[in-house]
Motif scaffolding. Structure first.
Motif, mmCIF file in Angstrom:
data_model
loop_
_atom_site.group_PDB
_atom_site.id
_atom_site.type_symbol
_atom_site.label_atom_id
_atom_site.label_comp_id
_atom_site.label_asym_id
_atom_site.label_seq_id
_atom_site.Cartn_x
_atom_site.Cartn_y
_atom_site.Cartn_z
ATOM 1 N N PHE A 1 1.054 -0.838 -0.031
ATOM 2 C CA PHE A 1 0.205 0.494 -0.094
ATOM 3 C C PHE A 1 0.693 1.203 0.196
ATOM 4 O O PHE A 1 0.710 1.858 -0.793
ATOM 5 N N PHE A 2 1.747 1.409 1.051
ATOM 6 C CA PHE A 2 2.760 2.203 0.860
ATOM 7 C C PHE A 2 3.472 2.650 0.253
ATOM 8 O O PHE A 2 3.782 3.873 -0.882
ATOM 9 N N LEU A 3 3.887 1.135 -0.899
ATOM 10 C CA LEU A 3 4.711 1.550 -1.970
ATOM 11 C C LEU A 3 3.917 1.667 -3.185
ATOM 12 O O LEU A 3 3.904 3.048 -3.869
ATOM 13 N N PHE A 4 2.457 1.912 -2.994
ATOM 14 C CA PHE A 4 1.719 2.645 -4.443
ATOM 15 C C PHE A 4 1.337 3.355 -3.752
ATOM 16 O O PHE A 4 1.338 4.793 -5.208
ATOM 17 N N CYS A 5 1.809 3.716 -3.293
ATOM 18 C CA CYS A 5 1.576 5.414 -2.118
ATOM 19 C C CYS A 5 2.968 6.445 -2.844
ATOM 20 O O CYS A 5 1.945 7.978 -3.551
ATOM 21 N N ASN A 6 3.587 6.034 -2.905
ATOM 22 C CA ASN A 6 5.059 6.487 -3.160
ATOM 23 C C ASN A 6 4.978 6.492 -4.514
ATOM 24 O O ASN A 6 5.020 7.772 -5.080
ATOM 25 N N ALA A 7 4.575 5.829 -5.446
ATOM 26 C CA ALA A 7 4.466 5.792 -7.173
ATOM 27 C C ALA A 7 4.011 6.622 -7.525
ATOM 28 O O ALA A 7 3.527 7.600 -8.006
ATOM 29 N N ALA A 8 2.557 6.781 -6.471
ATOM 30 C CA ALA A 8 1.484 7.865 -6.879
ATOM 31 C C ALA A 8 1.237 9.395 -6.479
ATOM 32 O O ALA A 8 1.440 10.216 -7.723
ATOM 33 N N GLY B 1 7.960 10.694 2.643
ATOM 34 C CA GLY B 1 8.227 9.800 2.872
ATOM 35 C C GLY B 1 8.778 7.963 3.434
ATOM 36 O O GLY B 1 8.458 7.285 3.549
ATOM 37 N N PHE B 2 10.310 8.124 2.743
ATOM 38 C CA PHE B 2 10.811 7.453 3.125
ATOM 39 C C PHE B 2 11.452 7.740 4.368
ATOM 40 O O PHE B 2 11.585 6.844 4.903
ATOM 41 N N PHE C 1 18.490 -0.941 2.978
ATOM 42 C CA PHE C 1 17.590 -1.476 2.505
ATOM 43 C C PHE C 1 16.332 -0.034 1.808
ATOM 44 O O PHE C 1 15.298 -0.319 0.991
ATOM 45 N N PRO C 2 16.774 1.031 2.868
ATOM 46 C CA PRO C 2 15.705 2.056 1.845
ATOM 47 C C PRO C 2 15.783 2.679 1.159
ATOM 48 O O PRO C 2 15.407 3.244 0.027
ATOM 49 N N VAL C 3 16.792 2.597 0.602
ATOM 50 C CA VAL C 3 17.798 2.984 -1.186
ATOM 51 C C VAL C 3 17.363 2.121 -1.754
ATOM 52 O O VAL C 3 16.545 2.106 -2.580
ATOM 53 N N ILE C 4 17.153 0.895 -1.722
ATOM 54 C CA ILE C 4 16.670 0.024 -2.506
ATOM 55 C C ILE C 4 15.293 -0.222 -2.475
ATOM 56 O O ILE C 4 14.512 -0.409 -3.687
ATOM 57 N N GLN C 5 14.969 0.029 -1.624
ATOM 58 C CA GLN C 5 13.266 0.599 -1.968
ATOM 59 C C GLN C 5 12.593 1.793 -2.353
ATOM 60 O O GLN C 5 12.094 1.375 -3.360
ATOM 61 N N VAL D 1 17.224 8.490 -5.606
ATOM 62 C CA VAL D 1 18.449 7.672 -4.458
ATOM 63 C C VAL D 1 18.345 8.921 -3.406
ATOM 64 O O VAL D 1 18.632 8.583 -2.819
ATOM 65 N N LEU D 2 19.110 9.949 -3.478
ATOM 66 C CA LEU D 2 19.190 10.685 -3.126
ATOM 67 C C LEU D 2 18.334 11.186 -2.540
ATOM 68 O O LEU D 2 18.939 11.811 -1.468
ATOM 69 N N ALA D 3 16.691 11.292 -2.293
ATOM 70 C CA ALA D 3 16.152 11.663 -1.959
ATOM 71 C C ALA D 3 15.986 10.575 -0.152
ATOM 72 O O ALA D 3 15.850 10.138 0.851
ATOM 73 N N ALA D 4 16.384 9.589 -0.610
ATOM 74 C CA ALA D 4 16.213 8.417 -0.121
ATOM 75 C C ALA D 4 17.942 8.221 1.136
ATOM 76 O O ALA D 4 17.530 7.325 2.090
ATOM 77 N N GLY D 5 18.291 9.101 1.332
ATOM 78 C CA GLY D 5 19.505 9.044 1.374
ATOM 79 C C GLY D 5 19.244 9.591 2.957
ATOM 80 O O GLY D 5 20.143 9.598 4.086
ATOM 81 N N ALA D 6 18.548 10.313 3.133
ATOM 82 C CA ALA D 6 18.161 10.579 4.860
ATOM 83 C C ALA D 6 18.019 9.689 5.296
ATOM 84 O O ALA D 6 18.212 9.455 5.819
ATOM 85 N N ALA D 7 16.807 8.987 4.293
ATOM 86 C CA ALA D 7 16.439 7.026 4.930
ATOM 87 C C ALA D 7 17.220 6.582 5.504
ATOM 88 O O ALA D 7 17.423 5.742 6.519
#
Length: 398
Positions: A16-23, A286-287, A314-318, A375-381
């Protein structure tokens, strides 16, 4: 790789959260793609319409000038010039054209040409003794390629006409040149000018008061074509500076269209930057919230022996997998939206050009930029996951 399998399994479980971020990505990317595609389509159509008329690349010298071969020789090596030919004096560039087997005759403008002339079809050349004629002239005299014709010139002080037997090598497309026009090698026009200047032309049975061997090559101007529309303005200025004379060209219209393209690019770039900032902020939050929500899962993974550096992946791959899904959905919806836009608004563009246009290279560049942004946005996560203390998380959960 263990962390990759774990990240994938967690995403499928929490889809569900995957599709929210994709949306979120789809909501921002699709409008941008449509805007970019429409800009490309409309601008490319306008550029194509302008390039369809070779006159938009043409520069003609103006006024009464006399140029020698030494004057024009340096220009022959200029890389901006796609084609150049000298011109004869304006009063000598009209002839009468008559089919050999016909009675009709028409006055026509003689234009010098040669290999590489943009007025001719791409790759076309005129053979020995051949000329090209405009569509209007061919229609009026019912001419087609291969027909034999005569170029007839008469001067008041010459007892005989100059008659040149030629063959139609090409009939030009209607948009290539207007009016009744004959395109011939410069030597043909030079011969006609010599006839008017009272030179003897023994090969044509014409006696004159001057010997053709004494004639010094002199040109009354130049006919020049630029390689690209972007080169036209600078080339015109350079020709005027080099030769010290005035020129005429469709520079204002060309610069107006190129300026429109630059303004559209700037407006689209500004919109893209703002959209990227908004998308980046949304994805960072989000991440980060995903990592905060999955602290227990990450702590459990750490306890089974996964190093903290791998845990940060883990969060970067996701995020990367989310970006791939978002891009796939965005481009799919873009294709559907593009077809709809074509059906509603695509009629009337020059040359039936597509309204929405996105080249494969542009699509790959956009996809790569989005992946980098995600990927840069996932850096904080990832930083948050790197600082995670599994023992503390499990004690809090207990």
């Amino acid at each position: 790789m263990l962390i990759l399998r774990l990240a994938w399994a967690d995403m499928i479980r929490d889809r569900f959260f995957l599709f929210c971020n994709a949306a979120v990505m789809v909501g921002i990317l699709v409008p941008l793609l449509v805007l970019f595609g429409v800009k490309n389509g409309v601008y490319t159509a306008l550029i194509g319409e302008m390039l369809a008329d070779p006159a938009n690349l043409q520069i003609d010298t103006a006024g009464n000038v006399t140029l020698s071969e030494a004057d024009i020789a340096p220009l022959r090596d200029w890389p901006e010039i796609a084609f150049m030919t000298p011109k004869v004096r304006g009063q000598f560039d009209y002839v009468n054209l008559r089919p050999v087997d016909g009675r009709r005759i028409r006055a026509a403008l003689m234009v010098p040409t040669g290999a590489g002339d943009p007025t001719l079809p791409e790759g076309a050349t005129l053979g020995e003794g051949e000329v090209a004629v405009s569509a209007q002239l061919a229609q009026q005299l019912e001419l087609q390629a291969g027909d034999e014709v005569q170029l007839i010139t008469q001067a008041e002080d010459r007892p005989r006409q100059l008659v040149l037997d030629k063959r139609i090598g090409l009939v030009l497309d209607p948009g290539a040149t207007s009016g009744r026009t004959v395109l011939a090698p410069f030597d043909t026009l030079s011969l006609i000018e010599a006839f008017y200047d009272s030179y003897s032309l023994p090969e044509h049975g014409i006696e004159g008061s001057r010997d053709l061997a004494d004639r010094v090559a002199a040109y009354a101007g130049l006919r020049i074509y630029a390689h690209r529309l972007e080169d036209l303005s600078a080339l015109q200025s350079r020709v005027e500076s080099e030769l010290g004379l005035g020129t005429t060209a469709n520079t204002r219209a060309v610069e107006s269209l190129l300026g429109l393209g630059r303004k559209l690019n700037m407006a689209l770039a500004g919109t893209a930057v703002l959209a990227a900032l908004g998308l980046g902020a949304a994805l960072v939050l989000g991440f980060w919230s995903d990592v905060a929500r999955k602290r227990g899962v990450l702590a459990g993974i750490a306890l089974i022996g996964v190093p903290s550096r791998q845990l940060a992946l883990f969060p970067v791959i996701q995020a990367g997998l989310t970006a791939c899904l978002g891009l796939i959905l965005s481009f799919a919806i873009f294709l559907v939206a593009g077809q709809g836009a074509e059906a509603l608004f695509g009629q009337g563009l020059p040359g039936a050009a597509p309204l929405v246009l996105l080249q494969p290279g542009q699509a790959l560049t956009i996809a790569a930029a989005v992946l980098v942004l995600v990927v840069l946005a996932a850096g904080a996560a990832a930083w948050s996951a790197l600082r995670l203390d599994p023992a503390s998380v499990l004690r809090e959960a207990a």
